[in-house]
Design an enzyme around this catalytic site. Structure first.
Site, PDB file in Angstrom:
ATOM      1  N   GLU A 257      -4.441  -9.594   3.077  1.00 57.17           N
ATOM      2  CA  GLU A 257      -5.150  -9.347   4.334  1.00 57.17           C
ATOM      3  C   GLU A 257      -6.373 -10.229   4.542  1.00 57.17           C
ATOM      4  OE1 GLU A 257      -2.990  -5.400   3.650  1.00 57.17           O
ATOM      5  OE2 GLU A 257      -3.798  -7.047   2.458  1.00 57.17           O
TER       6      GLU A 257
ATOM      7  N   GLU B 185       0.831  -1.206   0.000  1.00 57.48           N
ATOM      8  CA  GLU B 185       0.000   0.000   0.000  1.00 57.48           C
ATOM      9  C   GLU B 185       0.865   1.255   0.000  1.00 57.48           C
ATOM     10  OE1 GLU B 185      -4.148  -1.328   2.105  1.00 57.48           O
ATOM     11  OE2 GLU B 185      -2.337  -1.371   3.354  1.00 57.48           O
TER      12      GLU B 185
END
Length: 280
Positions: free
Chosen positions: A138, A117
């Site tokens: 995730e 990210e």
């Protein structure tokens, strides 16, 4: 700084991130990154930044699951506090994305979760070839990519491919990540930093107002409806067209063209003979 080493090469800085042995992103690293970003935003002599990992085989492995589990331990406190913590991380990555400098992620090892990210918030992602992983896993942990991944990845590679990455929790070899559009280039490990520095130095010599304006037009306009995006483009174009930089450079180009049109065009595309831009 404990977690970042900053090296200067003319108008380019290299920020090397080190949190051995696993190079997890943690809150203390985020605080140091906020400090670095604040200094960079106000440094007119700094034109480009390269972020890379300082632990062998790791860019940023992912955000510390220990810290995330600690934040989730008390459900009431988590519901109250975690959105504020996440908003702070979002603001940090937004500042990196909209920084009026070129920002390059030189990915030299595992780059997952919060690490990827962070790379998504950069303008370019260059990856060394090698046996490591890139992705957003995730979902495997029962959470989601909460550092902007659910928003930036679809904008980069499209909704269907982004859902494939995130719902399956997939991680990819660098060459697979390149095929998916998750990184710009895959390079031999020994050439990664020299290639990134070459790009950074080229971008550092582009007029800074143009770099900043193009970034804002793309990041703030490209995902809106066409009319709204074109309005943002017009406003950015107005500001750069009325700048001292634009007048100086365009007049120099026209003068060079009058002397030798073919040579002038070739030289200017290479940055030869272009007056230094001051950002005014």
């Amino acid at each position: 700084m404990k977690y970042f080493k900053v090296e200067q090469d003319g108008p380019v800085q290299v920020w090397t991130m080190s949190n051995p042995p696993m190079n997890y992103m943690i809150a203390a690293m985020s605080q140091e990154l906020i400090e670095l970003v604040g200094k960079a935003e106000n440094d007119e002599n700094l034109r480009a930044i390269i972020l890379t990992g300082g632990v062998e085989g790791k860019f940023i492995t992912h955000y510390s699951v220990d810290e995330l589990a600690e934040a989730a331990a008390d459900p009431e406190a988590c519901a109250r506090n975690f959105p504020l913590l996440e908003a702070g991380f979002h603001r940090l990555l937004d500042r990196i994305m909209l920084m009026p400098k070129a920002v390059i992620a030189a990915i030299n090892g595992d780059c997952m979760g919060g690490g990827y990210e962070l790379a998504l918030a950069c303008d370019f992602r260059l990856a060394a070839d090698g046996p490591y992983q890139i992705g957003l896993p995730e979902a495997v942990l029962g959470i989601l990519p909460g550092g902007g991944g659910t928003q930036r990845l679809p904008r980069l590679i499209g909704r269907a491919r982004a859902l494939e990455v995130m719902l399956f929790g997939n991680v990819y070899h660098p060459r697979e990540a390149e095929r998916m559009g998750m990184v710009n280039r895959v390079l031999a490990p020994e050439t990664l930093m020299s290639f990134a520095m070459g790009w950074a130095k080229t971008l550092a010599h582009r007029p800074p107002r143009s770099v900043a304006a193009i970034k804002r037009a793309v990041y703030l306009g490209a995902d809106r409806d066409l009319e709204a995006g074109l309005y943002i483009e017009r406003m950015e174009m107005r500001d750069v067209m009325c700048s001292e930089d634009a007048r100086t450079i365009m007049n120099a180009y026209n003068a060079a063209v009058r002397k030798d049109p073919m040579a002038a065009r070739s030289d200017f595309l290479k940055g030869v003979g272009v007056p230094e831009a001051k950002g005014k």
